[in-house]
Design a protein around this motif. Structure first.
Motif: not given
Ligand code: HEA
Ligand code: HEA
Ligand code: CUA
Ligand SMILES: [Cu+2]
Lengths: 635, 200, 338
Positions: A622, A626-627, A633, B154, B157-158, B161-163
């Motif tokens: 993870i 994760w970015p 990105d 995952v 969840a992502l 978020t702001r991503h």
């Protein structure tokens, strides 16, 4: 932040600034953690290559130990148990830790340069791959140092490797070492395929791809289709040993030969995983030394593809004495013989290249010639052992040992050594010594043939392989002594090679960008290449770019300087499709590899390690994906 | 070497979609190599089966209901999966969020039933080779289920978020959906192996 | 036939020579091994010639343009006509390769066929591989005439012998190069191998599949006897163990049946009936002990029994503590078991 416009392009500033800004963006941070976190394919490739050569050295020393023990009848240098560990370590180390990884390693370094891109696809996977490989190698060698080295032969036949006859952890370590190296190899295969499919320089259509890159593409597909077989095999073996499954237990409906089928369904393609990259090296080096493009580009590509396909139809030729139905076995004779045809096509095309060329006898070329002599001979003995009845006499004898050293060393190590002499200036920026190089080539070529040719005769005279000793009244003593002495000459050649390689890194003459006047793209950049490989991405107009454009290289501009940017092109025609980002350095691949290693090694001792060990692995993964909100990105 | 600029790439997008995306190809290639793992495991199954005097061997046949339920759940999940993929293609953040929540649930549900499925095999992995191979087939598929559900969670969840609102993330969602199809499709031959009629 | 002679004369210098117990694929003593030796010769010659031709062409290619000085920076100047002609030559070479490998496939197929054709009622012998010795059972139509022995196979000259191969633990492989190609002994599978010995003699055989720590010392001998001698020998083997001829041997028999020996070894006619180790009923009539490790003499028997792990480290026979007298007695007894 620094006052530079956010979206800085290479078209907006002068060349010096381009290089400075690119170096800033692509560089690896200094220090220990910087080195761990790097995802630069050149740094990782270099590490990979050096590690693989260390394993060659270690494995070679084991080879010498065996020759010491076998030099005289009833030798007393190693006891039976140690000898069995030593030959298993030698074979497993050479195949899984040297030969396959070194080819992958050369590709990790060279393929991105040859296709004109700035990094390999999935650079973090690449870093992960190296750490996993290193962990697998350490596992094997540490175990050996603790007298837990596997003693079941490099193909670990059951039941000898099964729960009943291999108590202790030796066989588990062997099987798990395979898991490590297969994960590493599969990762590199994925990277190579995507790099070749999507990251080729604009204009590099399918018929302009350098032949080494083609070879690695075909090899990568073989890896992806063959290696799962050994993963299935080694996992089943560990399960049989650890939790009492019965895959290979005939008393409970399992089967002993199932292991051999699984192993060789992988094991035979494995030898072409080693051999095809070597042929790619030959095809890529030859033009520089005969001063003309290689003859029969298409034929060479097709023969590599054909070898790749045929390699999945030969595995039973390692099992001719197991009592399978005769008719089926004859089929495998025919298919094994058939592979002589594409192999012949390659040899004939290279000779046709030589025919009108003007040979330049530099060290890499000497290794190419040594390859012709030795590999063709090894191919001929391959054709001999492919015959079922003939093989019943020579299977598991020194005749086979001779065959495979001829093809492995003659067919893969010679081209590899030539490749090191050839690409060393690109990687290090300095030339290796031409004078020493001649000695290296000579000693290794002569020493090799003197050491291994007599093994054919020993095999026909009835000497089985994998025996730790033989009795004095058997007629094998003198030849064995001769073989052992000759292997010292071979070792001297290798020693000189290592000395040359180490010494030249500091004191070799500076190489310049293109010391051999070679035609392919890796020579278009500086030696060693900058972290970003190419300041501007080359545009390819033919199969020999640097010969077609001797004065000026066409390039593309418009890439950003403030994020790691590469060009994505279409699969067939290499038409630019996107400016994709390439990930930054990260420690996560290292943590992921570390946690995976703990899981895999733990699972040798308890199945629960898989359950609990997967938690840290998941966390590391993870973290990896994760970015981080970097320019990479953006989309 | 001197350079001559002959092309300007500044007009290209910063991230390719579909076949212009390396992650798409990466996913595809992973599917190929895992697919060959599945194929080999099925080959092992067929090989052992061809040697056995009877099949199932030394054990009663498995109970059918858990397997059927898993299959139904997996096949049903293909519909919302397809929707998520399309919404991701349209970069519709709200719908993708909802879709991923649904997909997370639809991923966990078959996993729970899968627990009962192991019990319904009516044989243990250490009883005989038949037990070993069908446990291994089921475990292999379950591993893929777990990893893909993990991936979905995952991603889900992502996306909150702001991503989330990022073309890359939408691409990831599409690739994840593609991989889910792979996980579902590989189940079908395994299902036939485990529960298929004895003459198969 | 002339070709056959040529091949034999090429290969003969490589053969082991006439020493007793030869073990060489190039020293055939039966029809199977002979046709295999012929095949090896034929392949060697064909492949040798192909190899030589390739090397000659490489050599010519290197030498022919040695002096040619052309401007170094025109590596792309190719003559399309020449390239096409070269293409034709390459194609021809590829076709020749196809023809040659097809031919080689056909002769190896034919050789396989000639091997499986055996004539006459074979003698059936069961051979079972153990880590690291061989159990040999001579079968007969009447089950009470089965004879069990170890580490040596005696066969009648001229009559085909069918070995029924099985393995007790791991994979082994039976290989007697002077008589036939090898065949594996695989747990859970039954294999067989048929061969004929043409001349009386002693042929060494060795396990060819790696089977653990003492794989190197898992040999056996095949002794080919004239048929009448073979029949007489077999009758002798059917008898129980010889009765001790003196006090020492009698004491030895007591040791062998009273100590741990009996748990592993069978000596027919005594209480010893173990099956973990070789049958010792006629152990002294065999050429070697411990699967070819030592020649059978009273001294070597004593050395073996005193310290089997020193002679053959890792083998499955433990050292049984014996006093000096016991050791002397038991080895005398063993040496009397002809
Ligand atoms: C780089 C590795 C490599 C390569 C390239 C090869 C190439 C070949 N190998 Fe080899 N092989 C091994 C590595 C390799 N092998 C290893 C490691 C083992 C042993 C494993 C173990 O037991 O530990 C083995 C074992 C092995 C066996 C099993 C032997 C036994 O255990 O009894 C067989 C049997 O068929 C075989 C066959 C062949 C054939 C037919 C080729 C062919 O590809 C060769 C083709 C090439 C040529 C023929 C030369 C060029 C062609 C021409 C010049 C054209 C003209 C030719 C003719 C007219 C014939 N190999
Ligand atoms: C690419 C693969 C590869 C390579 C390069 C080699 C290289 C060598 N091999 Fe290897 N070999 C195998 C792959 C390879 N081998 C495999 C797969 C097996 C089968 C294993 C099995 O049966 O399971 C095998 C088996 C094998 C055997 C048979 C063992 C047996 O059956 O009992 C023997 C015996 O002679 C042998 C010898 C050698 C020797 C002398 C070298 C030499 O070429 C090594 C030369 C290199 C060096 C020596 C290193 C450099 C030296 C120095 C730097 C000098 C300094 C050293 C000192 C001062 C001590 N090998
Ligand atoms: Cu028995 Cu090797
Ligand atoms: Cu092979």
């Amino acid at each position: 932040m620094t006052g530079i416009p956010h979206d800085l392009r290479d078209t907006e500033v002068d060349r010096d600034t381009v290089e400075r800004r690119l170096a800033e963006t692509w560089r690896t941070r200094r220090g220990f953690w910087g080195a761990i976190a790097t995802v630069d394919h050149k740094i990782i490739g270099r590490r990979y290559i050096v590690t693989a050569f260390v394993f060659l050295l270690l494995g070679g020393v084991l080879g010498l130990l065996m020759r010491w023990q076998l030099a005289t009848p009833e030798g007393r240098a190693l006891g039976p148990d140690l000898y069995n560990q030593v030959f298993t370590m030698h074979g497993a180390n050479m195949m899984f830790l040297f030969a396959v990884p070194v080819m992958e390693a050369m590709a990790v370094y060279l393929v991105p340069l040859m296709v004109g891109t700035r990094n390999i696809a999935f650079p973090r996977l690449n870093a992960f791959s190296y750490w996993i490989y290193l962990a697998g190698g350490l596992l094997l060698w540490v175990a050996f140092a603790l007298d837990m080295g596997p003693d079941i032969g490099w193909f670990g036949y059951v039941p000898l490797s099964g729960p009943q006859y291999a108590p202790g952890k030796r066989a588990d370590i062997w099987a798990q070492m395979i898991t490590f190296t297969e994960i590493a190899a599969l990762a590199v295969a994925v990277e190579i395929v995507v790099t070749v499919f999507k990251q080729r320089a604009p204009g590099m259509t399918l018929d302009r791809i350098p032949l080494f890159v083609w070879a690695m593409l075909v090899t990568s597909f073989i890896v992806m289709l063959a290696m799962p077989a050994i993963m299935v095999g080694s996992t089943s073996l560990i399960l049989d040993r650890l939790v009492g499954t019965h895959f290979f237990n005939p008393a409970e409906g399992g089967d002993v030969l199932l292991w051999q089928h699984l192993f060789w369904f992988f094991g035979h393609p494995e030898v072409y995983i080693i051999f095809l990259p070597a042929t790619g090296m030959i095809s890529s080096m030859l033009p520089a030394f005969v001063r003309r493009p290689v003859f029969g580009y298409l034929a060479l590509v097709l023969s590599m593809v054909t070898i790749g396909i045929l390699s999945f139809g030969l595995w039973v030729h390692h099992m001719f004495t197991t009592g399978l139905p005769r008719l089926g076995e004859s089929f495998f004779t025919a298919s094994s013989m058939a592979i002589a045809v594409p192999a012949g096509v390659q040899i004939f095309c290279w000779i046709a290249t030589l025919w009108d060329g003007r040979p330049v006898f530099r060290t890499p070329f000497l290794f190419i010639l040594a390859f012709f002599f030795t590999f063709v001979l090894g191919g001929m003995t391959g054709v001999m052992v492919a015959s079922v009845p003939l093989d019943t006499q020579v299977h598991d004898t020194y005749f086979v040992v001779a065959h495979f050293h001829y093809v492995l060393i003659g067919g893969a190590v010679f081209p590899l050594l030539g490749a090191v002499y050839y690409w060393y200036p690109k990687i290090v920026g300095r030339m290796m010594s031409e004078r020493l190089g001649r000695w290296v080539a000579g000693l290794i070529f002569v020493g090799f043939n003197l050491a291994f040719f007599p093994m054919h005769i020993l095999g026909l005279q009835g000497m089985p392989r994998r025996v730790y000793t033989y009795q004095a009244d058997l007629p094998w003593g003198p030849l064995n002594m001769f073989v052992s002495l000759s292997s010292l000459m071979l070792a001297a050649g290798f020693l000189l090679f290592f000395i040359d390689a180490v010494r030249s890194a500091r004191s070799g003459p500076p190489a310049g960008d293109n010391p051999w006047d070679s035609p392919s793209l890796e020579w278009a950049t500086t030696s060693p290449p900058p972290p970003y490989n190419f300041a501007r991405i080359p545009v390819v107009t033919g199969p020999s770019p640097l010969w077609e454009n001797r004065d000026e290289l066409p390039v593309a501009s418009g890439l950003r300087l403030d994020r790691r940017e590469i060009v994505i092109t279409s699969v067939a025609d290499a038409v630019p499709e996107a400016r994709e980002s390439s990930p930054r350095d990260s420690l996560w691949p290292f943590w992921a590899a570390l946690t995976t290693s703990v899981l895999l090694i733990g699972s040798i001792f308890s199945p629960w390690a898989v359950v609990w060990g997967s938690i840290p692995v998941a966390i590391a993964l993870i973290g990896w994906f994760w970015p981080k909100g970097t320019p990479e990105d953006e989309a | 070497m001197r350079e001559r600029v002959c092309a300007d790439l500044s007009g290209l997008p910063l991230h390719g979609k579909g076949t212009a995306s390396p992650t798409f190809w990466g996913t595809l290639v992973f599917m190929l190599l895992e697919g060959s793992g599945f194929a080999l495991m099925i080959a092992v199954y067929l090989y052992l089966r061809s040697l056995a005097p009877a099949w199932p061997f030394g054990a009663p046949p498995p109970d059918l209901w858990p397997g059927i339920l898993v299959t139904v759940l997996l096949l049903a999940s293909l519909v919302p999966n397809y929707c998520v993929k399309r919404w991701a293609g349209h970069e519709d953040l709200r719908k993708v969020r909802i879709g991923l929540v649904i997909m997370s649930v639809l991923g966990i549900a078959p996993l729970i039933v899968r627990g009962f499925e192991f019990a319904a095999l009516n044989v243990s992995w250490d009883s005989n080779a038949y037990g070993s191979v069908i446990w291994m087939l089921l475990a292999l598929h379950t591993t893929h289920l777990i990893t893909d559900v993990g991936d979905t969670l995952v991603l889900c969840a992502l996306m909150f978020t702001r991503h989330g609102p990022n073309r890359r993330r939408f691409g990831d969602v599409e690739d994840n959906a593609m991989y889910w199809v792979f996980v579902v499709l590989t189940w079908l031959p395994i299902y036939v192996c485990l529960y298929g009629p004895s003459w198969l | 036939m002339r070709l056959r002679h040529l091949i034999v004369s090429v290969l003969l210098p490589l053969a082991a020579g006439g020493c007793a117990g030869s073990q060489s694929a190039l020293d055939p003593q039966g029809p199977n091994a002979a046709s295999l030796a012929w095949l090896i010769g034929a392949f060697t010659i064909v492949c040798g010639i192909v190899w030589l031709l390739v090397m000659i062409v490489v050599g010519v290619a290197l030498l022919r343009r040695r002096g040619a000085a052309e401007p170094a920076d025109t590596p792309l100047a190719e003559d399309p006509g020449r390239e096409r002609r070269k293409g034709a030559v390459v194609l021809a070479a590829v076709l020749a390769t196809v023809v040659i490998v097809t031919g080689l496939t056909v002769i190896s197929y034919l050789a396989t066929h000639s091997l499986t054709a055996a004539s006459g009622e074979p003698l059936v012998v069961r051979l079972r591989g153990y880590q690291w010795w061989w159990e040999v059972t001579y079968t007969s139509p009447s089950p009470d005439r089965f004879v069990t022995s170890a580490n040596e196979i005696r066969v009648p000259v001229g009559r085909p012998v069918r070995l029924e191969l099985s393995a007790a633990d791991v994979i082994h492989s039976f290989w007697v190069p002077s008589l036939a190609g090898k065949q594996d002994l695989i747990p859970g599978r039954d294999n067989q191998l048929t061969f004929t010995a043409e001349r009386p003699g002693i042929y060494r055989a060795q396990c060819a599949e790696f089977c653990g720590v003492q794989h190197a010392r898992m040999a056996l001998v095949v002794v080919a006897l004239p048929p009448d001698e073979f029949a007489a020998w077999l009758d002798g083997q059917l008898r129980d163990a010889a009765t001790p001829a003196n006090e020492e041997e009698a004491a030895g028999r007591e040791v062998a049946s009273g100590k741990a020996c009996a748990a592993c070894h069978t000596i027919r006619g005594t209480p010893a009936a173990g099956t973990l180790g070789p049958d010792l009923t006629h152990v002294a009539s065999r050429q070697t002990i411990a699967a070819g490790t030592l020649p059978t003499t009273r001294g070597s028997l004593a050395a073996w029994i005193a310290d089997p792990q020193g002679v053959k480290p890792g083998n499955k026979m433990p050292m049984v503590p014996l006093s000096a007298d016991e050791l002397r007695a038991v080895s005398a007894y063993m040496a009397s078991l002809k």
